[in-house]
Write an enzyme that holds these catalytic residues in place. Sequence first.
Site, PDB file in Angstrom:
ATOM      1  N   GLU A  90     -58.770  86.923 -24.970  1.00 54.40           N
ATOM      2  CA  GLU A  90     -57.788  87.656 -24.182  1.00 54.40           C
ATOM      3  C   GLU A  90     -56.623  86.742 -23.828  1.00 54.40           C
ATOM      4  O   GLU A  90     -56.786  85.525 -23.684  1.00 54.40           O
ATOM      5  CB  GLU A  90     -58.389  88.147 -22.854  1.00 54.40           C
ATOM      6  CG  GLU A  90     -59.301  89.326 -22.951  1.00 54.40           C
ATOM      7  CD  GLU A  90     -59.792  89.748 -21.580  1.00 54.40           C
ATOM      8  OE1 GLU A  90     -59.533  89.011 -20.594  1.00 54.40           O
ATOM      9  OE2 GLU A  90     -60.432  90.798 -21.482  1.00 54.40           O
ATOM     10  N   LYS A 129     -68.133  93.944 -23.737  1.00 56.46           N
ATOM     11  CA  LYS A 129     -66.721  93.989 -23.388  1.00 56.46           C
ATOM     12  C   LYS A 129     -65.839  94.453 -24.541  1.00 56.46           C
ATOM     13  O   LYS A 129     -64.844  95.144 -24.343  1.00 56.46           O
ATOM     14  CB  LYS A 129     -66.275  92.617 -22.885  1.00 56.46           C
ATOM     15  CG  LYS A 129     -66.877  92.238 -21.534  1.00 56.46           C
ATOM     16  CD  LYS A 129     -66.383  90.871 -21.092  1.00 56.46           C
ATOM     17  CE  LYS A 129     -66.823  90.563 -19.666  1.00 56.46           C
ATOM     18  NZ  LYS A 129     -68.269  90.489 -19.510  1.00 56.46           N
ATOM     19  N   ARG A 146     -72.916  99.874 -11.826  1.00 53.65           N
ATOM     20  CA  ARG A 146     -73.873  99.731 -10.719  1.00 53.65           C
ATOM     21  C   ARG A 146     -73.095  99.675  -9.420  1.00 53.65           C
ATOM     22  O   ARG A 146     -71.859  99.653  -9.413  1.00 53.65           O
ATOM     23  CB  ARG A 146     -74.677  98.441 -10.883  1.00 53.65           C
ATOM     24  CG  ARG A 146     -73.785  97.216 -11.036  1.00 53.65           C
ATOM     25  CD  ARG A 146     -74.555  95.918 -10.993  1.00 53.65           C
ATOM     26  NE  ARG A 146     -73.765  94.772 -11.416  1.00 53.65           N
ATOM     27  CZ  ARG A 146     -72.886  94.130 -10.685  1.00 53.65           C
ATOM     28  NH1 ARG A 146     -72.638  94.540  -9.445  1.00 53.65           N
ATOM     29  NH2 ARG A 146     -72.229  93.090 -11.147  1.00 53.65           N
ATOM     30  N   HIS A 187     -64.963  81.826 -11.121  1.00 46.71           N
ATOM     31  CA  HIS A 187     -65.097  83.243 -11.502  1.00 46.71           C
ATOM     32  C   HIS A 187     -66.111  83.992 -10.652  1.00 46.71           C
ATOM     33  O   HIS A 187     -66.467  85.121 -10.983  1.00 46.71           O
ATOM     34  CB  HIS A 187     -65.447  83.369 -12.987  1.00 46.71           C
ATOM     35  CG  HIS A 187     -64.480  82.690 -13.902  1.00 46.71           C
ATOM     36  ND1 HIS A 187     -63.194  83.151 -14.090  1.00 46.71           N
ATOM     37  CD2 HIS A 187     -64.601  81.576 -14.663  1.00 46.71           C
ATOM     38  CE1 HIS A 187     -62.570  82.352 -14.943  1.00 46.71           C
ATOM     39  NE2 HIS A 187     -63.393  81.400 -15.293  1.00 46.71           N
TER      40      HIS A 187
END
Length: 618
Positions: free
Chosen positions: A200, A116, A297, A235
Site C-alpha cells: 500500500e 485484506k 467483531r 500499530h
Amino acid sequence: MIESLLIANRGEIARRIIRTARKLGVRTIAIHSDVDRTMPFVREADEAVCIGTALAKDSYLRQDRLLAAASETGAAAIHPGYGFLSENAEFAEAVIAAGLVWVGAPPAAIRAMGFKDAAKERMIAAGVPVTPGYLGADQSPHRLQAEADAIGYPVLIKAVAGGGGKGMRRVDEAGAFGEALASCQREAAASFGDERVLIEKYILAPRHIEVQVFGDTRGNVVHLFERDCSLQRRHQKVIEEAPAPGMDAATREAVCAAAVKAAAAVDYVGAGTIEFIADASDRLRADRIWFMEMNTRLQVEHPVTEAITGQDLVEWQIRVASGEPLPRRQDQLAIDGWAMEARLYAENPATGFLPSTGPLETLHFPHGIRIDSGVEQGGEVTPYYDPMIAKLIARGRTRPEAAGKLARACAKVRVWPVRTNAAFLARAAAHPDFVAGRIDTGFIERHAEALIPATEPSEAVLQAAAAAILPTGADDPWTALRGFRVNAGASRQIQVVVADRTYLVELTDDVPAAHVTDGVLFLNGEAWPFGPDRADHVAGGAAAGDGAILSPMPGRVIAVLVKEGDAVAKGDRLVVIEAMKMEQALLAPFDGNVIELKASEGAQVSEGSVLARIEAQG
C-alpha cells in the site's frame, strides 16, 4: 431472546458481556483456563467450566472443548467476544452446525473480509474507495519490489491475513524493500500461517478513522458514527475517541455511507467495524479517506461509541442474534457529547514498554468515569494473555472536557508492584497537541520524549517522598533548625531512598499531593517504592559489559538463533522471548563468542534469568 450464553473469551470482555446478559435475564456460562480459575469473570458468570491449561492453544483456542462445554451446560448460544476465535469462520460454522446461535458475524462475511487483498477487491467492486496499492497473486520478490517502486515510497507491506500490527513494515526507500519484505513474510507465516502480503501507499499524515456498523438478519444496516483511533504505538491502539476531531458533517456523511455500503456488500449481520485510513495533511476530506479493512467483531474501543450514542452494543448483538430487528433506525441515532478511552496496560514505558507481570497488591481506579477491567486487587497479571488491565472511558460535553477527565483519571490510577502505562496515558491525554486535535498515527513517536516517564524520579516525586518520611513534628520551627546559621534560612535536608537509590532532598514548601501507602508513593500515574535512608540500601543499576544476556521480562523462549561456540557481532539477534503477545529480541552487546547458552526453545523464563553469555573478542 436467547436464554443462555456461553462466553468463549476471558477477562474484561467476558465481564462486559456478563453485565449486559444479566440485565437481559440471559444465563451466562464462562469458560476458563486453569490459571484463570479465580478471575472475576469466572465468579460473576452463572456457571463456569475449566477447558484447559494456561496457554491459549490448550484452552481458549480449543474449539472442541468450547463446543463440549456448551453441550454440557446446555448453552443456547456462544459469544466470542474479541480476539481468540472471534473472527474464525470455521469455529462460527461449527457453532451453527451444533445447533447453537452464533453471536457474531456470518461465516461468509468473516471469510470475505478476512484477507485484506480479497476484501479490497470486493470493496472496489462495491464502489468503496481503497488505498492505492498492489493486491496481486504474483508474490515473487521481484514483482513485489517492482510494484512498490511503481507506487512510490514510502510504502507499507502488510500481511494479507494480518492484524494487530503483526506482519507489517514501512519501507522508505527501494534499497530497504527486500529485507523488510523477508522480515514481514517470516512474521506473517509464524503468526498467521500465511506469508502472502500486499503493498500500500504509505500515508505521511495518517489518521485511523473507523465506523461502527451493525446489520440484522432482515437486511437492515446502520452506522453508529465514527471513532478516531490514531493514537497508536507499534500499530496498537492506545487512546480512542468518538467522534473524530475535525470531522465535518459532509465528510462524516460520506465516510459513514461508505461504511454502510461496505457492510451491505457482504450481507453483514451483527457488530462490525469498517476501518479507514485518512490523509490528514490538509484536514479530513472525503476524497482522502480510503477503506483499509473490516473487523468482523465487536471492537475493544466500542465503549466510546456507546457513550456518545447511549446504546448498549452487546445488547444489540444479543437481540440481533436472537432474530430481532435492529433496536434503532438510522434516523433514531445521534451523537451526544464526546468520549475517550485509554487502554491501561501492564507494561513499563520507561523500559521500552516491556510487559510487567505479577500480583496486583494495589489496584485502584478513579471514580467518576467508566472502568472496564478484567482484574481486581489481590489478583495477578500472568504472562499468558493480553497485558490490558483496564479501559478508562471518559465522557464530556466537549472534546477538551473529555480529554481533561481522561488525563486526570489516568493520573489517579494506582497499581503496584505491576508496572503500567498510566503516567504515559495521562501525559498523552494532557498534551497540548492532543487537546487541540493535532493528531495522527505518528503522534506518540513524535512526542515520545515528553510522554515517556523518566527512569529516575522527578523532583516532584522526591519532594513528596521526603515529606512523607518526615517524623511527626519535623516541620516545626525548632526541628527545622538542623544546619542553622546566623542570618540564614532554615534548611530541611532529607535523605530518602526512592527505587533503591539514595537522594538528598532539600524540602521546599511546594510539596505535591501524592498518595502514599505501604512504602509506595503514587503520583501522576507513576508508582515509586521509597523509604528513609538505611545502610543496607545501595544505589541501583544493572551491571554492564560482562556479556551476560538476561531475560528482560518473564516469558517463553520462542527462538534460539545461536549455539555455543558461535562468533557473533554486536547487534546480532541471539534469543527471542515472547510474553503477552509481544516479542523481544535479545542482541549481542559486542563482538565476541557465545561461551554459554542456557536458553532453549519453548522454555518459560523469569525476568533476569541468564539466557546466554558472550565473551568479547581479543
